[in-house]
Write an enzyme that holds these catalytic residues in place. Sequence first.
Site, short mmCIF file in Angstrom:
data_model
loop_
_atom_site.label_atom_id
_atom_site.label_comp_id
_atom_site.label_asym_id
_atom_site.label_seq_id
_atom_site.Cartn_x
_atom_site.Cartn_y
_atom_site.Cartn_z
N CYS A 193 23.84 -9.18 23.41
CA CYS A 193 23.22 -8.15 24.26
C CYS A 193 21.82 -7.81 23.77
O CYS A 193 21.40 -6.65 23.80
CB CYS A 193 24.06 -6.88 24.34
SG CYS A 193 25.66 -7.14 25.07
N HIS A 221 19.14 -3.37 21.59
CA HIS A 221 20.32 -3.77 22.36
C HIS A 221 20.02 -3.49 23.83
O HIS A 221 19.28 -2.55 24.14
CB HIS A 221 21.49 -2.91 21.88
CG HIS A 221 22.83 -3.30 22.43
ND1 HIS A 221 23.25 -2.91 23.67
CD2 HIS A 221 23.84 -4.03 21.90
CE1 HIS A 221 24.48 -3.37 23.88
NE2 HIS A 221 24.86 -4.06 22.82
N GLN A 235 24.91 0.95 15.08
CA GLN A 235 25.21 0.06 13.95
C GLN A 235 24.95 0.69 12.59
O GLN A 235 25.11 0.03 11.57
CB GLN A 235 24.37 -1.23 14.06
CG GLN A 235 24.64 -2.06 15.30
CD GLN A 235 26.03 -2.67 15.30
OE1 GLN A 235 26.69 -2.77 14.26
NE2 GLN A 235 26.49 -3.08 16.46
N ASP A 253 19.22 5.07 18.21
CA ASP A 253 20.47 4.41 18.56
C ASP A 253 21.17 4.06 17.25
O ASP A 253 20.80 3.11 16.57
CB ASP A 253 20.16 3.16 19.39
CG ASP A 253 21.38 2.25 19.57
OD1 ASP A 253 22.45 2.57 19.02
OD2 ASP A 253 21.24 1.23 20.24
N LYS A 257 32.83 1.56 16.77
CA LYS A 257 32.17 0.75 15.75
C LYS A 257 32.27 1.39 14.37
O LYS A 257 31.73 0.89 13.40
CB LYS A 257 30.69 0.55 16.11
CG LYS A 257 30.50 -0.30 17.38
CD LYS A 257 29.04 -0.55 17.61
CE LYS A 257 28.73 -1.02 19.02
NZ LYS A 257 29.04 -2.43 19.28
C1 LIG Z 1 22.56 -1.39 18.45
C2 LIG Z 1 23.55 -1.14 19.55
N1 LIG Z 1 23.26 -0.24 20.50
C3 LIG Z 1 24.13 0.03 21.48
C4 LIG Z 1 25.34 -0.60 21.59
C5 LIG Z 1 26.24 -0.27 22.73
O1 LIG Z 1 27.39 0.37 22.30
P1 LIG Z 1 28.60 0.67 23.28
O2 LIG Z 1 28.91 -0.63 23.96
O3 LIG Z 1 29.69 1.13 22.40
O4 LIG Z 1 28.14 1.71 24.25
C6 LIG Z 1 25.68 -1.55 20.64
C7 LIG Z 1 26.95 -2.29 20.74
O5 LIG Z 1 27.04 -3.48 20.56
C8 LIG Z 1 24.77 -1.82 19.60
O6 LIG Z 1 25.05 -2.72 18.66
#
Ligand SMILES: Cc1ncc(COP(=O)(O)O)c(C=O)c1O
Lengths: 150, 414
Positions: free
Chosen positions: B372, B131, B211, B208, B234
């Site tokens: 993203c 991401h 998900q 990270d 999430k």
């Molecule tokens: C794999 C992953 N990492 C990071 C994020 C970023 O999360 P946040 O926008 O809640 O900081 C997301 C959100 O879409 C994600 O899917």
Amino acid sequence: MESNRPLYEQVILEHNKSPRNFRTIPDATQKVNGYNPLCGDQLTIYAKMDGDRIDDISFQGCGCAISKSSASLMTTLLKGKTRKEAEELFVKFHTMVTSAPDAPVDKGDLGKLMVFSGVREFPVRIKCATLAWHTMLSLLDKKTEPVSTE
Amino acid sequence: MTTTVKKRAILDVELIRKDFPVLQLQRYGKPLVYLDNAATSQKPQAVIDALDTYYSSQNSNVHRGVHYLSETATRVYEEARIKVKHFINSPLSCQVIFTRGTTEGINLVAQTYGRKFIGQGDEIIISTMEHHSNIVPWQMLCEEKGAVLRVIPITDDGELMIEEYGKLLNKRTKLVAMGHVSNALGTINPVKQIIDMAHAFHVPVLVDGAQSVGHMHVDVQKLDCDFFVCSGHKMLGPTGIGVLYGKAEHLNAMPPFLGGGDMILSVTFEKTTYNSLPYKFEAGTPNIADAIGLGAAIDYLQQVGMDRIDAYEHELLVYGTDVLQNIDGLRMIGTAREKAAVLSFTLDSAHPHDIGQILDQEGIAIRAGHHCAQPVMQRFGVPATARASLAFYNTKEELDALGRALEKVNEVFA
Ligand SMILES: Cc1ncc(COP(=O)(O)O)c(C=O)c1O
């Protein structure tokens, strides 16, 4: 609002499927790239200017049905037009798609572009409809840097 | 999955759905089908109630007053931290730091651990399927320090090329930052193996977990990860709250992130002594209410049971994959063997944005775009995809509705 008609008019679907002037112009006098980073749409507008007159105009790229059909219709309308006429049409089109969904529209002024009046109901799609037009305007201004909707 | 498991209802979805007010909504007179869970999950009434209770009867600042309300607020806030500790199996609750979300957690590690321990010529390894929030903070750090970002390639199925990763690891590697589950492809990465390989080079790993947590059982000690970050929103919790877990040795060695109140023990103009963990990293009044909301979300998830959630979502994935494979001109993006319930695809007939629009008119919410994760889109040569991402409150009937709506897209754009 049950049907998709207001947004996906037949003309839009048809231009999406068989876009007009969907080609490069090898001896183009100008070309400009346009991007819509939000949806990943990107297109290039080519033009061959004869002084102040648009001798030929075309586009290439990928995008949603709205952005593609808008670019396609735009090229059919602008071929042969002067720079001033093109700018006037931009203003009319832009004013229409960014107006309130229930605002009256001057059909005489817009002609075929009326099919995009449904876009007004879907604010996120306005950028799709106007990408080609903004890019074209930048091209007429003889700018070369890419245009972005963001 | 054996047929015996399939026949037995893993969980009572109809009962669960009643707990989620948003799932009762209609759109254009049709029941709302919410398939955008990778973007954010819906919230059960228990989470909404926890926020309500906090603001109506517990609201106060924490770690400050000696009065009743402040003690209550401090207690429930710290209880939420303990819930997180148990949920991800952190050794101590002080290793659980509340953040605004995954993005802030990654930036915190980049700006503190990264700036202190990563320098000129050092290397950071990430993967193609990250991401943007697990790319950009590292790029910023690399630019500042003259470090180098190395990227693990992925296969046509959207799986990490582990041998290539092995080749990237070397003496200059200072950190590996890796998504647990890809939001764009659904791939579940073999993070345990990735961590073990990195540790052989004494390289710490940030996972990270945006998900993964909330969809599968996560045990940070079993993984042996050095950092784990996730977002409350999430995993049924509120927006604006997230978690950074870190090994104590790292957290203690790291300088603070933000300066201010709560993160200090004493301040004079000559010298300031920083507070101990976790407060060193929680400057200013924290997001008390949403931390408590996250605690309520964890309670809810545990009540349903993470193993059952995992098994049911897998069943939905298998069913949904089947439904989509029957659609003309559909190309699945992300076909890893180990997959979470994320269905990313393109249609020959229509652009993802147009798919999303027609589906919306059918009451179905999906995401269309680059998610993203633009490098993933480039890898697969598509500008965008349509993505249906599932949660344990989704049903097979909803996936059937998705299938019918996609047929309709094909008709409109035929
Ligand atoms: C794999 C992953 N990492 C990071 C994020 C970023 O999360 P946040 O926008 O809640 O900081 C997301 C959100 O879409 C994600 O899917």
